[in-house]
Scaffold this active site. Structure first.
Site, mmCIF file in Angstrom:
data_model
loop_
_atom_site.group_PDB
_atom_site.id
_atom_site.type_symbol
_atom_site.label_atom_id
_atom_site.label_comp_id
_atom_site.label_asym_id
_atom_site.label_seq_id
_atom_site.Cartn_x
_atom_site.Cartn_y
_atom_site.Cartn_z
ATOM 1 N N SER A 142 0.829 -1.211 0.000
ATOM 2 C CA SER A 142 0.000 0.000 0.000
ATOM 3 C C SER A 142 0.861 1.258 0.000
ATOM 4 O O SER A 142 2.016 1.228 0.437
ATOM 5 C CB SER A 142 -0.874 0.011 1.257
ATOM 6 O OG SER A 142 -1.515 1.256 1.429
ATOM 7 N N TYR B 241 -2.158 -1.183 10.045
ATOM 8 C CA TYR B 241 -2.131 -1.341 8.581
ATOM 9 C C TYR B 241 -0.795 -0.856 8.017
ATOM 10 O O TYR B 241 -0.159 -1.541 7.210
ATOM 11 C CB TYR B 241 -3.305 -0.568 7.995
ATOM 12 C CG TYR B 241 -3.521 -0.746 6.508
ATOM 13 C CD1 TYR B 241 -4.078 -1.924 6.000
ATOM 14 C CD2 TYR B 241 -3.193 0.255 5.608
ATOM 15 C CE1 TYR B 241 -4.290 -2.084 4.645
ATOM 16 C CE2 TYR B 241 -3.406 0.107 4.247
ATOM 17 C CZ TYR B 241 -3.956 -1.071 3.764
ATOM 18 O OH TYR B 241 -4.172 -1.229 2.411
HETATM 19 N N1 NAD Z 1 -8.500 -0.268 -2.350
HETATM 20 C C1 NAD Z 1 -7.450 0.491 -2.034
HETATM 21 O O1 NAD Z 1 -7.516 1.730 -2.085
HETATM 22 C C2 NAD Z 1 -6.152 -0.134 -1.614
HETATM 23 C C3 NAD Z 1 -5.057 0.713 -1.466
HETATM 24 C C4 NAD Z 1 -3.833 0.166 -1.060
HETATM 25 C C5 NAD Z 1 -3.717 -1.189 -0.830
HETATM 26 N N2 NAD Z 1 -4.797 -1.989 -0.983
HETATM 27 C C6 NAD Z 1 -4.608 -3.414 -0.707
HETATM 28 O O2 NAD Z 1 -5.072 -4.175 -1.805
HETATM 29 C C7 NAD Z 1 -5.614 -5.410 -1.350
HETATM 30 C C8 NAD Z 1 -7.018 -5.570 -1.892
HETATM 31 O O3 NAD Z 1 -7.829 -4.501 -1.392
HETATM 32 P P1 NAD Z 1 -9.328 -4.270 -1.894
HETATM 33 O O4 NAD Z 1 -9.529 -2.814 -1.927
HETATM 34 O O5 NAD Z 1 -9.584 -5.104 -3.073
HETATM 35 O O6 NAD Z 1 -10.131 -4.848 -0.619
HETATM 36 P P2 NAD Z 1 -11.513 -5.638 -0.550
HETATM 37 O O7 NAD Z 1 -11.962 -5.538 0.871
HETATM 38 O O8 NAD Z 1 -12.431 -5.189 -1.632
HETATM 39 O O9 NAD Z 1 -11.079 -7.152 -0.857
HETATM 40 C C9 NAD Z 1 -10.259 -7.869 0.033
HETATM 41 C C10 NAD Z 1 -10.582 -9.340 -0.110
HETATM 42 O O10 NAD Z 1 -9.734 -10.055 0.792
HETATM 43 C C11 NAD Z 1 -10.507 -11.035 1.425
HETATM 44 N N3 NAD Z 1 -9.907 -11.359 2.700
HETATM 45 C C12 NAD Z 1 -9.852 -10.565 3.811
HETATM 46 N N4 NAD Z 1 -9.246 -11.231 4.800
HETATM 47 C C13 NAD Z 1 -8.917 -12.454 4.298
HETATM 48 C C14 NAD Z 1 -8.265 -13.570 4.835
HETATM 49 N N5 NAD Z 1 -7.866 -13.600 6.132
HETATM 50 N N6 NAD Z 1 -8.047 -14.651 4.047
HETATM 51 C C15 NAD Z 1 -8.474 -14.649 2.762
HETATM 52 N N7 NAD Z 1 -9.136 -13.629 2.207
HETATM 53 C C16 NAD Z 1 -9.338 -12.534 2.974
HETATM 54 C C17 NAD Z 1 -11.888 -10.424 1.586
HETATM 55 O O11 NAD Z 1 -12.898 -11.429 1.792
HETATM 56 C C18 NAD Z 1 -12.036 -9.692 0.270
HETATM 57 O O12 NAD Z 1 -12.613 -10.525 -0.723
HETATM 58 C C19 NAD Z 1 -5.518 -5.381 0.177
HETATM 59 O O13 NAD Z 1 -4.365 -6.052 0.595
HETATM 60 C C20 NAD Z 1 -5.412 -3.897 0.486
HETATM 61 O O14 NAD Z 1 -4.757 -3.659 1.704
HETATM 62 C C21 NAD Z 1 -6.017 -1.499 -1.362
#
Ligand code: NAD
Length: 258
Positions: free
Chosen positions: A132, A145
């Site tokens: 991130s 985080y």
């Molecule tokens: N969306 C953003 O702005 C953003 C920015 C920086 C980093 N990220 C990172 O990108 C990744 C995806 O984020 P997103 O926005 O798609 O989130 P999201 O919440 O839409 O999707 C996350 C997915 O991970 C699954 N998950 C959560 N805990 C889990 C576990 N213990 N085991 C297996 N699956 C699990 C959830 O069920 C969900 O389907 C994450 O690691 C997040 O930290 C996202």
């Protein structure tokens, strides 16, 4: 373009779903794994993939996920782990169990995925994690985080060192704000998204497809000489400052302007 065997963990939502779809569009065989099986089933149905229930904090479940994909498909070539979660609390008020659970999913879970992916991958292939903007830019209230994602950046580097001799590339993508279910909470606080965008040279949030494009590239042979890399994709937000979410939350609670 050769068909490869891909596993997307966290594929039931957001960035993982976009990446699963994009890998499928490239002609790869995709297993969609997630702690949310119903979500994984829906995404897998849409991209002709196989859904699997797997929680990244459960080592036995992740080991059996990879063993099962290897038995079913004959190899594991591309692994993308997008499983992630967050919370919001000042350190002085933080419940330690909640802090630990964020680190458990984002950092320990990533280690478990890399460990068991490495065990079933032969020579070559790609492992990609999602870190991130918060791995390099601190956000008040986001200590668990930020610490977990910073740890994941270093874990990526160490894994790339260890697995390089086997030709396995290990990289990460560090997105800035992308509108997904994970960031819905932020969007409900007036001013946060605007603050983020003001501190982004390209002046907007990103899309899941922009992250998926880079994930497909880094997972492909076109990136054959890239390993240990954490790719910032954030419209240049890392050049400026992270929004003070707490200030916007206080303003929302007290009806004041931050
Ligand atoms: N969306 C953003 O702005 C953003 C920015 C920086 C980093 N990220 C990172 O990108 C990744 C995806 O984020 P997103 O926005 O798609 O989130 P999201 O919440 O839409 O999707 C996350 C997915 O991970 C699954 N998950 C959560 N805990 C889990 C576990 N213990 N085991 C297996 N699956 C699990 C959830 O069920 C969900 O389907 C994450 O690691 C997040 O930290 C996202």
């Amino acid at each position: 373009m050769s068909t490869q065997v891909a596993v997307v963990i966290g594929g039931a939502s957001g960035l993982g779903t976009a990446i699963a779809r994009a890998l499928h569009a490239e002609g790869h065989t995709v297993t969609v794994a997630d702690a949310n099986l119903a979500g994984a089933e829906a995404v897998a149905a849409a991209c002709g993939g196989t859904p699997v229930a797997a929680d990244v904090t459960d080592e036995a479940a992740i080991e059996s996920l990879f063993t099962e994909v290897l038995a079913r498909s004959g190899s594991v070539d591309i692994v993308v782990n997008t499983a992630g979660t967050s919370g919001f609390s000042a350190i002085a008020d933080h419940d330690v169990a909640e802090w630990r659970s964020v680190v458990d999913v984002n950092l320990v879970g990533a280690m478990i995925v890399i460990k068991h992916a490495a065990r079933v991958m032969g020579r070559g292939g790609s492992i990609l994690s999602l870190t991130s903007l918060n791995a390099r830019q601190p956000g008040a209230g986001l200590s668990a985080y930020c610490a977990a994602k910073a740890g994941l950046s270093m874990l990526t580097a160490v894994a790339a060192l260890e697995l390089g001799p086997r030709g396995i590339r290990v990289n990460a993508i560090a997105p800035g704000l992308v509108i997904t279910p994970l960031t819905e909470g932020i969007q409900m606080v007036p001013g946060v998204q605007e603050d983020y965008v003001e501190n982004t040279p390209l002046g907007r949030a990103g899309t899941p497809e922009e992250i998926a494009d880079a994930a497909v590239y880094l997972s492909s042979e076109r990136a054959a000489w890239i390993t240990g890399e954490v790719l910032d994709i954030n419209g240049g937000a890392h050049l400026m400052r992270y929004p003070n979410i707490g200030k916007h939350l206080d303003a929302m609670m007290n009806g004041a302007t931050p």
